[in-house]
Write an enzyme that holds these catalytic residues in place. Structure first.
Site, PDB file in Angstrom:
ATOM      1  N   HIS A   1     -37.312  -2.592 -86.446  1.00 33.06           N
ATOM      2  CA  HIS A   1     -35.957  -2.556 -86.348  1.00 33.06           C
ATOM      3  C   HIS A   1     -35.173  -3.898 -85.917  1.00 33.06           C
ATOM      4  CE1 HIS A   1     -36.186   2.329 -86.656  1.00 33.06           C
ATOM      5  NE2 HIS A   1     -35.941   1.522 -87.735  1.00 33.06           N
TER       6      HIS A   1
ATOM      7  N   LYS B   1     -33.524  15.070 -91.041  1.00 29.71           N
ATOM      8  CA  LYS B   1     -34.284  14.707 -89.716  1.00 29.71           C
ATOM      9  C   LYS B   1     -33.627  15.470 -88.704  1.00 29.71           C
ATOM     10  CE  LYS B   1     -36.135  10.279 -91.231  1.00 29.71           C
ATOM     11  NZ  LYS B   1     -36.083   8.817 -90.965  1.00 29.71           N
TER      12      LYS B   1
ATOM     13  N   ARG C   1     -40.500  -1.843 -96.121  1.00 26.58           N
ATOM     14  CA  ARG C   1     -41.805  -2.237 -95.590  1.00 26.58           C
ATOM     15  C   ARG C   1     -43.216  -1.856 -96.444  1.00 26.58           C
ATOM     16  NH1 ARG C   1     -41.602   2.949 -91.802  1.00 26.58           N
ATOM     17  NH2 ARG C   1     -40.743   3.594 -93.700  1.00 26.58           N
TER      18      ARG C   1
ATOM     19  N   SER D   1     -39.991   5.448 -86.676  1.00 24.01           N
ATOM     20  CA  SER D   1     -39.707   5.948 -85.611  1.00 24.01           C
ATOM     21  C   SER D   1     -40.459   7.242 -85.227  1.00 24.01           C
ATOM     22  CB  SER D   1     -38.208   6.289 -85.525  1.00 24.01           C
ATOM     23  OG  SER D   1     -37.497   5.149 -85.664  1.00 24.01           O
TER      24      SER D   1
HETATM   25  N1  COA Z   1     -39.331  -1.465 -89.232  1.00 26.56           N
HETATM   26  C1  COA Z   1     -39.768  -0.295 -88.418  1.00 26.56           C
HETATM   27  N2  COA Z   1     -39.468   0.860 -89.138  1.00 26.56           N
HETATM   28  C2  COA Z   1     -38.394   1.120 -89.945  1.00 26.56           C
HETATM   29  C3  COA Z   1     -37.975  -0.163 -90.605  1.00 26.56           C
HETATM   30  C4  COA Z   1     -38.516  -1.349 -90.097  1.00 26.56           C
HETATM   31  N3  COA Z   1     -37.931  -2.622 -90.429  1.00 26.56           N
HETATM   32  N4  COA Z   1     -37.319   0.251 -91.713  1.00 26.56           N
HETATM   33  C5  COA Z   1     -37.403   1.502 -91.826  1.00 26.56           C
HETATM   34  N5  COA Z   1     -38.062   2.130 -90.939  1.00 26.56           N
HETATM   35  C6  COA Z   1     -38.331   3.501 -90.677  1.00 26.56           C
HETATM   36  C7  COA Z   1     -37.511   4.157 -89.842  1.00 26.56           C
HETATM   37  O1  COA Z   1     -37.524   4.155 -88.509  1.00 26.56           O
HETATM   38  C8  COA Z   1     -37.405   5.558 -90.370  1.00 26.56           C
HETATM   39  O2  COA Z   1     -38.584   6.327 -89.410  1.00 26.56           O
HETATM   40  P1  COA Z   1     -38.624   7.703 -89.334  1.00 26.56           P
HETATM   41  O3  COA Z   1     -38.658   8.412 -90.854  1.00 26.56           O
HETATM   42  O4  COA Z   1     -39.856   8.087 -88.698  1.00 26.56           O
HETATM   43  O5  COA Z   1     -37.401   8.119 -88.672  1.00 26.56           O
HETATM   44  C9  COA Z   1     -38.105   5.375 -91.861  1.00 26.56           C
HETATM   45  O6  COA Z   1     -38.640   4.188 -91.770  1.00 26.56           O
HETATM   46  C10 COA Z   1     -36.939   5.437 -92.780  1.00 26.56           C
HETATM   47  O7  COA Z   1     -35.880   4.643 -92.439  1.00 26.56           O
HETATM   48  P2  COA Z   1     -34.583   4.763 -93.282  1.00 26.56           P
HETATM   49  O8  COA Z   1     -34.983   4.877 -94.979  1.00 26.56           O
HETATM   50  O9  COA Z   1     -33.657   3.671 -93.315  1.00 26.56           O
HETATM   51  O10 COA Z   1     -34.177   6.354 -93.138  1.00 26.56           O
HETATM   52  P3  COA Z   1     -33.215   6.598 -91.813  1.00 26.56           P
HETATM   53  O11 COA Z   1     -33.290   7.998 -91.404  1.00 26.56           O
HETATM   54  O12 COA Z   1     -33.490   5.650 -90.765  1.00 26.56           O
HETATM   55  O13 COA Z   1     -31.688   6.191 -92.200  1.00 26.56           O
HETATM   56  C11 COA Z   1     -29.461   6.932 -93.195  1.00 26.56           C
HETATM   57  C12 COA Z   1     -31.041   6.754 -93.221  1.00 26.56           C
HETATM   58  C13 COA Z   1     -29.150   7.497 -91.978  1.00 26.56           C
HETATM   59  C14 COA Z   1     -29.141   5.338 -93.252  1.00 26.56           C
HETATM   60  C15 COA Z   1     -29.115   7.707 -94.427  1.00 26.56           C
HETATM   61  O14 COA Z   1     -29.749   8.884 -94.356  1.00 26.56           O
HETATM   62  C16 COA Z   1     -27.577   7.625 -94.489  1.00 26.56           C
HETATM   63  O15 COA Z   1     -27.040   6.818 -95.123  1.00 26.56           O
HETATM   64  N6  COA Z   1     -27.091   8.539 -94.121  1.00 26.56           N
HETATM   65  C17 COA Z   1     -25.352   8.719 -93.827  1.00 26.56           C
HETATM   66  C18 COA Z   1     -24.879   9.803 -94.872  1.00 26.56           C
HETATM   67  C19 COA Z   1     -24.801   9.157 -96.349  1.00 26.56           C
HETATM   68  O16 COA Z   1     -24.101   8.171 -96.494  1.00 26.56           O
HETATM   69  N7  COA Z   1     -25.631   9.833 -97.012  1.00 26.56           N
HETATM   70  C20 COA Z   1     -25.808   9.247 -98.520  1.00 26.56           C
HETATM   71  C21 COA Z   1     -26.788   8.031 -98.592  1.00 26.56           C
HETATM   72  S1  COA Z   1     -27.207   7.718 -99.992  1.00 26.56           S
END
Ligand code: COA
Length: 161
Positions: free
Chosen positions: A17, A41, A90, A128
């Site tokens: 990140h 989650k 990724r 994460s």
């Molecule tokens: N380096 C390391 N890890 C990374 C990464 C990077 N560059 N990019 C992504 N990851 C990891 C994250 O840590 C996460 O790990 P985890 O599943 O173990 O927690 C995983 O990849 C998935 O990341 P991401 O797809 O970004 O999901 P997220 O849970 O971190 O975030 C939100 C998702 C919060 C942005 C999304 O749910 C959201 O927008 N929520 C708000 C409500 C909303 O608007 N909903 C409708 C959206 S369409």
């Protein structure tokens, strides 16, 4: 003034990140790291704890700030005057999911663009969840999270045992 939102659960923020944050902060006047809830989650850290951890490891990036929001990502982006959402990719499987999210967000607010940034190959295997799993099993996760927050993660995991 160009403002971008880098959203995620950040539970906790990882080196992967941080790499995306550093690179995007060179492209935009302001990068807002938005800590949001992913309804699928169950987080380890509270939203405010996650913001504090991000602040700790981005203290040297003056145009970066961390905030939390409990609602739709596009609503937060609009509220902040942002024109772009940055997502790190990724793997190919990340793309499939992110493509769907980008379409959905575009449909919700057509003024906000999603930009994909390719994750540094050194961090493509980090998530994460992986950090939490290794830490809870007593493994070495020093290379996975920024040095500044290593102790916070270790202590939180220790407490939860
Ligand atoms: N380096 C390391 N890890 C990374 C990464 C990077 N560059 N990019 C992504 N990851 C990891 C994250 O840590 C996460 O790990 P985890 O599943 O173990 O927690 C995983 O990849 C998935 O990341 P991401 O797809 O970004 O999901 P997220 O849970 O971190 O975030 C939100 C998702 C919060 C942005 C999304 O749910 C959201 O927008 N929520 C708000 C409500 C909303 O608007 N909903 C409708 C959206 S369409």
């Amino acid at each position: 003034m160009s403002i971008a939102i880098y959203p995620g659960s950040f539970d906790p923020v990882t080196c992967g990140h941080l790499d995306i944050i550093r690179r995007s902060s060179k492209m935009f006047d302001t990068v807002i790291v938005a800590v949001l809830n992913n309804s699928a989650k169950k987080p380890l850290f509270s939203l405010t704890e996650r913001v504090a951890l991000i602040e700790k490891c981005t203290a040297d990036i003056p145009n970066c700030k961390a905030m939390c929001f409990d609602g739709l990502l596009v609503d937060f982006a609009e509220q902040q005057g942002a024109t772009a959402i940055i997502k790190g990719l990724r793997t190919i499987s990340d793309f499939e999911y992110e493509y769907q999210m980008a379409q959905l967000n575009k449909n919700l607010n057509s003024n906000i663009e999603t930009l994909f940034m390719v994750t540094n190959a050194n961090y493509s295997y980090i998530s994460s969840s992986v950090v939490k799993e290794i830490a809870s099993l007593g493994g070495d996760f020093t290379s996975l999270v920024p040095d500044e927050i290593y102790e916070n993660v270790r202590q939180k995991i220790e407490k939860g045992r």
